[in-house]
Design a protein around this motif. Structure first.
Motif, PDB file in Angstrom:
ATOM      1  N   PRO A 137       0.821  -1.225   0.000  1.00 20.80           N
ATOM      2  CA  PRO A 137       0.000   0.000   0.000  1.00 20.80           C
ATOM      3  C   PRO A 137       0.848   1.266   0.000  1.00 20.80           C
ATOM      4  CG  PRO A 137       0.088  -0.942   2.203  1.00 20.80           C
ATOM      5  CD  PRO A 137       0.766  -1.932   1.291  1.00 20.80           C
ATOM      6  N   ASP A 138       0.284   2.330  -0.582  1.00 22.13           N
ATOM      7  CA  ASP A 138       0.963   3.630  -0.587  1.00 22.13           C
ATOM      8  C   ASP A 138       0.701   4.404   0.699  1.00 22.13           C
ATOM      9  OD1 ASP A 138       2.032   3.771  -3.441  1.00 22.13           O
ATOM     10  OD2 ASP A 138      -0.082   3.289  -3.776  1.00 22.13           O
ATOM     11  N   LEU A 139      -0.461   4.167   1.303  1.00 16.78           N
ATOM     12  CA  LEU A 139      -0.821   4.814   2.564  1.00 16.78           C
ATOM     13  C   LEU A 139      -1.425   3.795   3.494  1.00 16.78           C
ATOM     14  CD1 LEU A 139      -1.391   7.286   4.416  1.00 16.78           C
ATOM     15  CD2 LEU A 139      -3.545   7.569   3.173  1.00 16.78           C
ATOM     16  N   VAL A 140      -0.941   3.756   4.732  1.00 20.10           N
ATOM     17  CA  VAL A 140      -1.494   2.875   5.762  1.00 20.10           C
ATOM     18  C   VAL A 140      -2.130   3.746   6.832  1.00 20.10           C
ATOM     19  CG1 VAL A 140      -0.993   1.137   7.514  1.00 20.10           C
ATOM     20  CG2 VAL A 140       0.203   1.064   5.313  1.00 20.10           C
ATOM     21  N   LEU A 141      -3.417   3.545   7.076  1.00 18.60           N
ATOM     22  CA  LEU A 141      -4.152   4.297   8.087  1.00 18.60           C
ATOM     23  C   LEU A 141      -4.463   3.406   9.278  1.00 18.60           C
ATOM     24  CD1 LEU A 141      -6.781   6.366   6.029  1.00 18.60           C
ATOM     25  CD2 LEU A 141      -4.676   7.186   7.097  1.00 18.60           C
ATOM     26  N   LEU A 142      -4.174   3.921  10.470  1.00 13.81           N
ATOM     27  CA  LEU A 142      -4.395   3.170  11.713  1.00 13.81           C
ATOM     28  C   LEU A 142      -5.115   4.066  12.706  1.00 13.81           C
ATOM     29  CD1 LEU A 142      -0.680   2.019  12.017  1.00 13.81           C
ATOM     30  CD2 LEU A 142      -2.507   0.742  10.886  1.00 13.81           C
ATOM     31  N   ASN A 143      -5.893   3.432  13.602  1.00 19.84           N
ATOM     32  CA  ASN A 143      -6.557   4.266  14.621  1.00 19.84           C
ATOM     33  C   ASN A 143      -6.829   3.551  15.936  1.00 19.84           C
ATOM     34  OD1 ASN A 143      -8.779   2.652  13.848  1.00 19.84           O
ATOM     35  ND2 ASN A 143     -10.217   4.332  14.168  1.00 19.84           N
ATOM     36  N   GLY A 144      -6.072   2.493  16.260  1.00 16.18           N
ATOM     37  CA  GLY A 144      -6.184   2.018  17.615  1.00 16.18           C
ATOM     38  C   GLY A 144      -6.295   0.544  17.910  1.00 16.18           C
ATOM     39  N   PRO A 145      -6.977  -0.266  17.098  1.00 16.50           N
ATOM     40  CA  PRO A 145      -7.121  -1.674  17.480  1.00 16.50           C
ATOM     41  C   PRO A 145      -5.770  -2.369  17.545  1.00 16.50           C
ATOM     42  CG  PRO A 145      -7.787  -1.352  15.197  1.00 16.50           C
ATOM     43  CD  PRO A 145      -7.604   0.016  15.794  1.00 16.50           C
ATOM     44  N   GLY A 146      -5.656  -3.393  18.404  1.00 15.64           N
ATOM     45  CA  GLY A 146      -4.387  -4.086  18.566  1.00 15.64           C
ATOM     46  C   GLY A 146      -3.848  -4.673  17.284  1.00 15.64           C
ATOM     47  N   THR A 147      -4.733  -4.993  16.362  1.00 14.12           N
ATOM     48  CA  THR A 147      -4.331  -5.561  15.081  1.00 14.12           C
ATOM     49  C   THR A 147      -3.455  -4.605  14.292  1.00 14.12           C
ATOM     50  OG1 THR A 147      -6.422  -6.779  15.035  1.00 14.12           O
ATOM     51  CG2 THR A 147      -5.209  -6.660  12.971  1.00 14.12           C
ATOM     52  N   CYS A 148      -3.529  -3.316  14.589  1.00 18.55           N
ATOM     53  CA  CYS A 148      -2.758  -2.342  13.807  1.00 18.55           C
ATOM     54  C   CYS A 148      -1.267  -2.399  14.120  1.00 18.55           C
ATOM     55  CB  CYS A 148      -3.298  -0.930  14.023  1.00 18.55           C
ATOM     56  SG  CYS A 148      -2.834  -0.168  15.595  1.00 18.55           S
ATOM     57  N   ILE A 149      -0.877  -2.938  15.271  1.00 16.71           N
ATOM     58  CA  ILE A 149       0.546  -2.981  15.633  1.00 16.71           C
ATOM     59  C   ILE A 149       1.342  -3.862  14.679  1.00 16.71           C
ATOM     60  CG2 ILE A 149       2.211  -3.544  17.420  1.00 16.71           C
ATOM     61  CD1 ILE A 149       0.594  -1.040  17.986  1.00 16.71           C
ATOM     62  N   PRO A 150       0.945  -5.119  14.439  1.00 12.19           N
ATOM     63  CA  PRO A 150       1.688  -5.936  13.464  1.00 12.19           C
ATOM     64  C   PRO A 150       1.696  -5.322  12.071  1.00 12.19           C
ATOM     65  CG  PRO A 150       0.269  -7.325  14.812  1.00 12.19           C
ATOM     66  CD  PRO A 150      -0.120  -5.910  15.106  1.00 12.19           C
ATOM     67  N   VAL A 151       0.585  -4.686  11.666  1.00 16.10           N
ATOM     68  CA  VAL A 151       0.517  -4.066  10.341  1.00 16.10           C
ATOM     69  C   VAL A 151       1.498  -2.897  10.247  1.00 16.10           C
ATOM     70  CG1 VAL A 151      -0.965  -2.823   8.725  1.00 16.10           C
ATOM     71  CG2 VAL A 151      -1.863  -4.799   9.974  1.00 16.10           C
ATOM     72  N   ALA A 152       1.533  -2.054  11.281  1.00 15.34           N
ATOM     73  CA  ALA A 152       2.463  -0.923  11.299  1.00 15.34           C
ATOM     74  C   ALA A 152       3.904  -1.400  11.282  1.00 15.34           C
ATOM     75  CB  ALA A 152       2.203  -0.059  12.528  1.00 15.34           C
ATOM     76  N   PHE A 153       4.197  -2.420  12.040  1.00 10.62           N
ATOM     77  CA  PHE A 153       5.543  -2.971  12.108  1.00 10.62           C
ATOM     78  C   PHE A 153       5.972  -3.498  10.742  1.00 10.62           C
ATOM     79  CE2 PHE A 153       8.278  -6.692  13.591  1.00 10.62           C
ATOM     80  CZ  PHE A 153       9.429  -5.916  13.640  1.00 10.62           C
ATOM     81  N   ALA A 154       5.080  -4.242  10.074  1.00  9.64           N
ATOM     82  CA  ALA A 154       5.400  -4.810   8.762  1.00  9.64           C
ATOM     83  C   ALA A 154       5.605  -3.708   7.729  1.00  9.64           C
ATOM     84  CB  ALA A 154       4.283  -5.758   8.315  1.00  9.64           C
ATOM     85  N   ALA A 155       4.709  -2.719   7.711  1.00  6.75           N
ATOM     86  CA  ALA A 155       4.819  -1.629   6.737  1.00  6.75           C
ATOM     87  C   ALA A 155       6.093  -0.821   6.953  1.00  6.75           C
ATOM     88  CB  ALA A 155       3.592  -0.729   6.826  1.00  6.75           C
ATOM     89  N   ALA A 156       6.408  -0.523   8.209  1.00  3.82           N
ATOM     90  CA  ALA A 156       7.619   0.242   8.511  1.00  3.82           C
ATOM     91  C   ALA A 156       8.875  -0.536   8.125  1.00  3.82           C
ATOM     92  CB  ALA A 156       7.653   0.599   9.990  1.00  3.82           C
ATOM     93  N   PHE A 157       8.874  -1.825   8.402  1.00  4.32           N
ATOM     94  CA  PHE A 157      10.050  -2.653   8.098  1.00  4.32           C
ATOM     95  C   PHE A 157      10.331  -2.695   6.596  1.00  4.32           C
ATOM     96  CE2 PHE A 157      11.837  -6.777   6.896  1.00  4.32           C
ATOM     97  CZ  PHE A 157      13.016  -6.763   7.616  1.00  4.32           C
ATOM     98  N   PHE A 158       9.294  -2.971   5.802  1.00  5.44           N
ATOM     99  CA  PHE A 158       9.502  -3.056   4.355  1.00  5.44           C
ATOM    100  C   PHE A 158       9.839  -1.704   3.746  1.00  5.44           C
ATOM    101  CE2 PHE A 158       6.834  -7.048   4.556  1.00  5.44           C
ATOM    102  CZ  PHE A 158       7.883  -7.895   4.227  1.00  5.44           C
ATOM    103  N   ASP A 159       9.345  -0.638   4.353  1.00  9.08           N
ATOM    104  CA  ASP A 159       9.677   0.694   3.863  1.00  9.08           C
ATOM    105  C   ASP A 159      11.128   1.031   4.191  1.00  9.08           C
ATOM    106  OD1 ASP A 159       8.438   3.354   2.790  1.00  9.08           O
ATOM    107  OD2 ASP A 159       9.623   3.938   4.531  1.00  9.08           O
ATOM    108  N   ILE A 160      11.584   0.620   5.357  1.00 11.60           N
ATOM    109  CA  ILE A 160      12.965   0.883   5.752  1.00 11.60           C
ATOM    110  C   ILE A 160      13.953   0.229   4.788  1.00 11.60           C
ATOM    111  CG2 ILE A 160      14.703   0.321   7.496  1.00 11.60           C
ATOM    112  CD1 ILE A 160      12.516   0.749   9.598  1.00 11.60           C
TER     113      ILE A 160
END
Length: 221
Positions: A137-160
């Motif tokens: 994805p070009d933009l990842v939107l998150l707003n609180g559920p615990g499920t967003c942590i693994p998604v944020a981690f994965a997106a940040a890692f691949f972007d890095i």
């Protein structure tokens, strides 16, 4: 033996998180602006939906994008039976067929112990990594559920490591007036999001790196 395995796993996970956080500040935050407008015609948006008010708030946020993102990817926990129906209804109201609903294991169930949630979070991360790499994805939107942590981690890692180029935005729930939610606090202190938006000015004093929503709207226009 079990506790030794748990300790080693926890240390490895914590070390990976720290490295990711450090690289996020050095690499990601130096290259991304606070703007979330897409830079290409066929941009994709990925939103993590949570049960209850999280989904309602997220869909209200997504309504502001109109047709700027022609592909929508909704991620929900595999035990969430309500959010999928809401996402489908939202896209049908837009007469949009370019969307998918993906499911990953929930990182932590309501009432689950923090001890056992370490393993369920690792399992969720495994699915999140595969999903983010596949959808890119070009933009990842998150707003609180615990499920967003693994998604944020994965997106940040691949972007890095430059396998994908994505911007991660976390908007804290409007009900959080005095302090961030657990998910918000984790992402704030680890620095894995490009913008962490708060909806109350009182939070700005406690979390100076967060962006007050009115200031964010001005920068994004």
């Amino acid at each position: 033996m079990f506790f030794f395995f748990f300790f080693v796993t926890a240390v490895i996970l914590f070390g990976i998180l720290l490295v990711t956080a450090f690289l996020s500040f050095l690499v990601r935050h130096s290259n991304h602006s606070s703007k979330i407008k897409p830079k290409k015609a066929n941009a994709s948006l990925c939103a993590v939906l949570g049960s209850g008010g999280h989904t309602t708030e997220m869909l209200e946020l997504i309504k502001n994008f109109d047709n700027e993102f022609n592909m929508r990817i909704y991620i929900i926990a595999d035990t969430d039976t309500i959010s999928e129906d809401k996402a489908v209804a939202h896209e049908k109201s837009r007469n949009n067929e370019k969307f998918v609903v993906e499911k990953i294991p929930r990182s932590r169930e309501v009432g689950q112990s923090y001890f056992s949630s370490v393993f369920s979070t690792l399992n969720s991360c495994r699915f999140a990594f595969k999903l983010i790499y596949r959808t890119r994805p070009d933009l990842v939107l998150l707003n609180g559920p615990g499920t967003c942590i693994p998604v944020a981690f994965a997106a940040a890692f691949f972007d890095i490591i430059r396998l994908i180029d994505t911007v991660i935005v976390y908007e804290e729930s409007i009900c959080r007036v005095n302090k961030l939610s657990l998910s918000g606090a984790i992402l704030y202190y680890l620095g894995m999001v490009d913008s962490l938006i708060i909806q109350w000015p009182e939070l700005k004093k406690r979390y100076p790196r967060a962006i007050y929503i009115k200031d964010f709207k001005e920068k994004s226009t």
